[in-house]
Enzyme design. Structure first.
Site, PDB file in Angstrom:
ATOM      1  N   GLY B  10     -46.426  77.458  60.362  1.00 23.71           N
ATOM      2  CA  GLY B  10     -46.512  76.172  61.061  1.00 23.71           C
ATOM      3  C   GLY B  10     -47.498  76.186  62.213  1.00 23.71           C
ATOM      4  O   GLY B  10     -47.822  77.232  62.772  1.00 23.71           O
ATOM      5  N   ILE B 127     -43.054  78.909  67.237  1.00 28.25           N
ATOM      6  CA  ILE B 127     -42.853  77.948  68.322  1.00 28.25           C
ATOM      7  C   ILE B 127     -41.405  77.977  68.781  1.00 28.25           C
ATOM      8  O   ILE B 127     -41.105  77.632  69.927  1.00 28.25           O
ATOM      9  CB  ILE B 127     -43.312  76.555  67.865  1.00 28.25           C
ATOM     10  CG1 ILE B 127     -43.548  75.688  69.094  1.00 28.25           C
ATOM     11  CG2 ILE B 127     -42.300  75.898  66.917  1.00 28.25           C
ATOM     12  CD1 ILE B 127     -44.698  74.772  68.970  1.00 28.25           C
ATOM     13  N   ASP B 128     -40.503  78.414  67.919  1.00 31.09           N
ATOM     14  CA  ASP B 128     -39.078  78.464  68.259  1.00 31.09           C
ATOM     15  C   ASP B 128     -38.710  79.652  69.143  1.00 31.09           C
ATOM     16  O   ASP B 128     -37.582  79.738  69.621  1.00 31.09           O
ATOM     17  CB  ASP B 128     -38.234  78.530  66.971  1.00 31.09           C
ATOM     18  CG  ASP B 128     -38.228  77.206  66.225  1.00 31.09           C
ATOM     19  OD1 ASP B 128     -38.684  76.201  66.789  1.00 31.09           O
ATOM     20  OD2 ASP B 128     -37.748  77.190  65.073  1.00 31.09           O
ATOM     21  N   MET B 170     -36.926  70.795  68.478  1.00 28.88           N
ATOM     22  CA  MET B 170     -37.088  71.808  67.441  1.00 28.88           C
ATOM     23  C   MET B 170     -36.146  72.990  67.679  1.00 28.88           C
ATOM     24  O   MET B 170     -35.686  73.210  68.795  1.00 28.88           O
ATOM     25  CB  MET B 170     -38.530  72.296  67.400  1.00 28.88           C
ATOM     26  CG  MET B 170     -39.475  71.258  66.787  1.00 28.88           C
ATOM     27  SD  MET B 170     -41.152  71.918  66.542  1.00 28.88           S
ATOM     28  CE  MET B 170     -41.516  72.439  68.215  1.00 28.88           C
ATOM     29  N   GLU B 222     -32.483  70.868  66.345  1.00 29.87           N
ATOM     30  CA  GLU B 222     -32.391  70.306  64.994  1.00 29.87           C
ATOM     31  C   GLU B 222     -31.431  71.104  64.101  1.00 29.87           C
ATOM     32  O   GLU B 222     -30.850  70.573  63.170  1.00 29.87           O
ATOM     33  CB  GLU B 222     -33.773  70.227  64.341  1.00 29.87           C
ATOM     34  CG  GLU B 222     -34.451  71.579  64.237  1.00 29.87           C
ATOM     35  CD  GLU B 222     -35.872  71.532  63.674  1.00 29.87           C
ATOM     36  OE1 GLU B 222     -36.180  70.675  62.855  1.00 29.87           O
ATOM     37  OE2 GLU B 222     -36.674  72.401  64.090  1.00 29.87           O
ATOM     38  N   ARG B 266     -28.320  56.207  71.686  1.00 29.10           N
ATOM     39  CA  ARG B 266     -29.590  56.136  70.973  1.00 29.10           C
ATOM     40  C   ARG B 266     -30.128  57.539  70.752  1.00 29.10           C
ATOM     41  O   ARG B 266     -29.836  58.440  71.536  1.00 29.10           O
ATOM     42  CB  ARG B 266     -30.622  55.352  71.794  1.00 29.10           C
ATOM     43  CG  ARG B 266     -30.322  53.897  71.976  1.00 29.10           C
ATOM     44  CD  ARG B 266     -30.694  53.099  70.730  1.00 29.10           C
ATOM     45  NE  ARG B 266     -30.439  51.679  70.923  1.00 29.10           N
ATOM     46  CZ  ARG B 266     -29.236  51.113  70.813  1.00 29.10           C
ATOM     47  NH1 ARG B 266     -28.168  51.838  70.529  1.00 29.10           N
ATOM     48  NH2 ARG B 266     -29.096  49.807  71.000  1.00 29.10           N
ATOM     49  N   VAL B 273     -44.813  66.130  67.771  1.00 30.08           N
ATOM     50  CA  VAL B 273     -45.560  66.141  69.040  1.00 30.08           C
ATOM     51  C   VAL B 273     -45.307  67.422  69.830  1.00 30.08           C
ATOM     52  O   VAL B 273     -46.115  67.804  70.668  1.00 30.08           O
ATOM     53  CB  VAL B 273     -45.244  64.930  69.953  1.00 30.08           C
ATOM     54  CG1 VAL B 273     -45.805  63.653  69.368  1.00 30.08           C
ATOM     55  CG2 VAL B 273     -43.767  64.794  70.235  1.00 30.08           C
ATOM     56  N   GLN B 274     -44.173  68.084  69.564  1.00 31.41           N
ATOM     57  CA  GLN B 274     -43.867  69.327  70.279  1.00 31.41           C
ATOM     58  C   GLN B 274     -44.787  70.482  69.891  1.00 31.41           C
ATOM     59  O   GLN B 274     -44.866  71.467  70.617  1.00 31.41           O
ATOM     60  CB  GLN B 274     -42.410  69.758  69.981  1.00 31.41           C
ATOM     61  CG  GLN B 274     -41.369  68.835  70.545  1.00 31.41           C
ATOM     62  CD  GLN B 274     -40.003  69.101  69.935  1.00 31.41           C
ATOM     63  OE1 GLN B 274     -39.232  69.904  70.432  1.00 31.41           O
ATOM     64  NE2 GLN B 274     -39.704  68.433  68.835  1.00 31.41           N
TER      65      GLN B 274
END
Lengths: 342, 342, 342, 342
Positions: B10, B127-128, B170, B222, B266, B273-274
């Protein structure tokens, strides 16, 4: 149990996050009361304080500055300073003190704790990141981000006019902000206090950059000095208004580059914008955790200690030891970064 | 000496900074040549490459994405994958390979290096931030900053309308982005994959926040899942258009909160975008240093290794060992942060 | 049809967006060819140009600076300047010219078009927003956003130390950046070139702000001047290194405030960071539309005209008329904003 | 003289700046007193108010949201709504009312002022910028900047993986945010409510972009609809949890693009982050000036009017006239922007 909190020395993004961390955990988990002393050591010296409770710390996490105010007052240099502090702590029924600050502020805390029986815990704060015993201090990441964004913006100006741009960043004794923002911003020369620089070498890098059809950005710590004995500013010299002249190394260096290379050069001094405003996410994380661990140290009666970052852990070290030596940029690291010069 | 470089998996801010670091040091200090393979392992598999030299890496430091492209192609699952890679490396006269990627990409590099005699060095990318053996991976700080800024913005909307706002960030298997951005953004609840959550507890925190006259922000990874066995999404279920339904935990949780507390809720799903756009200063610093140290490992013939961050140092660890285990959020750390819930 | 394009004068975010707009529409809708002249009027003067086609303008929309380079070369002050330009345009088979620039650059375009039969269209560019006939110029909104963000950051520093902070922003002849960023940043005093200021009045505002327990921010245009005849800088005076002294109004004013009020005061000169880097969304919108309308003017043979913004419409005005008079801040508007002083 | 102030409808950056402008000028220049009604028309309906004075508006300029709270309560739909408002205004001794809000909020103000003798002045607020009679509304510029920054970030992700990215932005009835952010962000397709779109045309643009070796970004207003009668969401349909399905046009379109072109497509719904947080410099400027002019209208007894922006001037227009018609994107402007599609 009542705990006093104070913030001393220069402004630094993250101070409010530390205060909030201390108070949230202290009140909710340990049932402590808090007294906020105003303007660093001036607060306990003069008995000037505000109430610190959960409503007082709401909404302050993203805000720069410090809700407690700050000063450079040093009680060790004030007549009967220590006695007055002890009296005021007794009067306010404060049992322990958390001091958030740099070398000077923490030095007082170490003395009070080690020599005068005032239970103190320290939280390190230096925007310059030059404190030993901790990998990073909060505020530093924010400053580096601001400086990097400024350097990003200056690149296009430099290219459009084929000029040299000298950017002076914070760092009196250590080049951490310069080396981090200079590397991140793609600077072509980075000059730091730890390594006196050779103006001719700087000019050679500048010239080589122009030869590749790009315009050079020179990042220089405010405390960087030339090798060859040139005076950057004459201390005590007066200008036409009778004020002491304030000429920084950045302005001086731009003139020297112009004189020696014949290329136009301009200076930008980033100044106070580097230390104000909302903290970066990392600084909020680090400052909050410093606060949480500082109140734990109080809880455990582990006084005379300072919280510090090691890797991803918060540890405790003796304040006196932590402030004994400046953390400067290792020549090996400077050399590593040097591959991008020119 | 010719070195191949590829980026797999990714998107992640900082990939270009790694490539630039490798090439600048490799060319200038060691006189190496470079081949850039396109789209991860697809490049060496199909012999698809571009030239990587100093002009090719100019100006890419602040840019997100990767100039080499990326893919999830796994040569271990392709017929004769390894043989074809070895043939193409031989044809391109590539002597060593630097693979920049996550668990899957590095797993291939480990196999190639350890079992098939292809000299590989790894650079970790996730990224995580869930890779063992390194304190941080680049891209993570950028993602946390973006998520924190979004949470900052959502606070005012929540307050103005006294609504619950659920922010899905994420983190499939680890809650690092949620816990860092949730703490930095002053969230009132943070839910992570490592700790199955109790919806009634979440509702209790939400209600307690409203009682203090504030509106709650719930940050959820997520990959977070409810404790009580509720299905968040029915895999394979089709919507009215015949497409597989994509309902995330955030949307589901907002509905549950509405149903159980009667408060309007909401959801905001931050999504891609992250992971795009310009890297933060820290990520540029880390990614660049990873690149510089990766080419040093090649220089020293230290293959089968991956560069990693420990404190402020870059070290090397065996790739196979580094990818053996996921780095998850320690319950102790989650508990530390829990003082801000409710 | 072949159209020449050039960018002159100081750097300004949005220049690349104009170029991209011109080329995209010119190529796609009208089938034109383009020649990009380098470094403002130096390009056509010396016949220095690059090819401008769709690939050349890809990806430049978010980038600051100008891919064509810029200069302050004035062909009207060069021997045979106009003749040389006409010869080079003929040699390159350029039929019309679009000049993007400020008063000087457009003045040349007006002369060439009106007096020498060179078909020119102008696109106004001034970061100071001081050009008559257009509501706004691109780059201005970016500069105001950068200055406002800096002022936001400086507030917390000012408060923490109870200091006066003087922020010097761009604006030699007009106070638009100062009045917009000062209002948006919540400054307590705004000083502009159009209104010579009374230092004692400034000190009164500063003092009144301190009385309300806040620390004042003073925003001052670089071209603002004191009423009372004090010299801000002595032109031609030399410092101890033999260089011409560069002391701006900001630094001077901070010293005066310190002297007269006894309060500590510091200066920040924002400088070049205001004019570099990626344009704001508004500036990209305005610059792109200027480009689209400029090529339409060429298409319609409407030469000697400049595009301009009126409300939300792009209109055309004679260049000569548009540059005849500086657009300054109306005393009524300055007075309106004055309610926030002190 | 006592003036009531209220904010109604959705959240919008700049609301606090309006309130501050009203109060600062009203108190300092006209000596008025102020009453802040809470949560839009619910405040005067139920007599719920707070005190509004200079200390109450300190520090609120850079903050998103509204210190007065907001709601969608419509007193015209409440039994005896108007009578109750008049009674509560009389009880609080409020002589005039400033209503800050969108079509609905202002519609009530017009009715009260024109038909029931309650002196009202309106300040227009719509993040969608779809109110006639004003060139721009505050909050819009902030939303466009946030959306543009998100699109900037998504480009690199799209390129790295050669995927279609669909970005859904706000805009139920008008495409202003989509057209501004789409143009500023360099989107390849922009779809707005005013122009029903042809999915095959969208796919053609997407395909053409891939042919040029780039990855397409499709920006779509939440209110955009396909031409061919496809249902985007089935109102009232329930998902597996018994909740009403919330599928937006963005998600639907991404699936259609995948189905018709065979290319991977992903959706990002920006949602509430577009309307929260600190206002841009332009929005602070516009909102503050709206506040200053609204209190001037009260001072001059010019009721039933709304302040509006025309070029760079603030003017007044009858509320009823201003809200009579939605301001939508002119087909000519949409066509102008279309040169960048594909």
């Amino acid at each position: 149990m009542r705990v006093g909190v104070l913030t001393g020395g220069g402004d630094c993004p993250g101070l409010n996050a530390v205060i909030r961390g201390i108070v949230r955990k202290g009140v909710q988990e340990y049932g402590y009361d808090f007294t906020g002393f105003r303007d660093g050591w001036r607060g306990p010296l003069e008995g000037d304080s505000i109430q610190l409770d959960i409503p007082a710390v709401r909404g302050i996490l993203p805000r720069g500055g410090t809700i407690l105010g700050s000063s450079r007052t040093n009680p060790l240099k004030v007549d009967n300073g220590i006695r007055r502090i002890k009296e005021n702590l007794a009067k306010s029924e404060v049992d322990a003190l958390i001091a958030i600050g740099g070398e000077d502020t923490l030095g007082v805390a170490a003395t009070l704790s080690d020599d005068h029986g005032v239970p103190c815990v320290g939280v390190p704060k230096t925007i310059d990141n030059d404190l030993s015993a901790t990998d990073y201090t909060f505020g530093f990441d924010t400053a580096v981000n601001i400086a990097t964004e400024a350097i990003d913006r200056l690149h296009t100006t430099a290219e459009s006019h084929m000029r040299v741009l000298v950017v002076e960043v914070m760092g009196r004794h250590a080049g951490w902000i310069a080396i981090h923002s200079g590397l991140a911003g793609g600077a072509n020369v980075i000059l730091i206090p730890e390594q006196p620089f050779d103006v001719d070498q700087v000019c050679a890098w500048v010239t080589s950059r122009f030869k590749a059809s790009y315009a050079p950005i020179v990042v220089v710590s405010e405390g960087a000095k030339p090798k060859d004995g040139d005076m950057v500013l004459k201390d005590g010299s007066l200008d036409e208004f009778g004020h002491v002249r304030l000429s920084g190394v950045g302005e001086w260096l731009a003139k020297e580059i112009e004189r020696r290379t014949g290329k136009e050069a301009r200076t930008t001094v980033l100044g106070h914008v580097q230390r104000g405003g909302t903290p970066s996410a990392f600084d909020r994380w680090l400052a909050t955790r410093f606060g949480l661990h500082a109140i734990d140290a109080v809880r455990e009666g582990d006084f005379g200690k300072m919280v510090a970052l090691r890797g991803t852990d918060i540890v405790r070290v003796p304040i006196a030891q932590a402030t004994a030596q400046l953390k400067t940029v290792d020549p090996k690291l400077y050399n590593e970064v040097g591959v991008f010069f020119g």
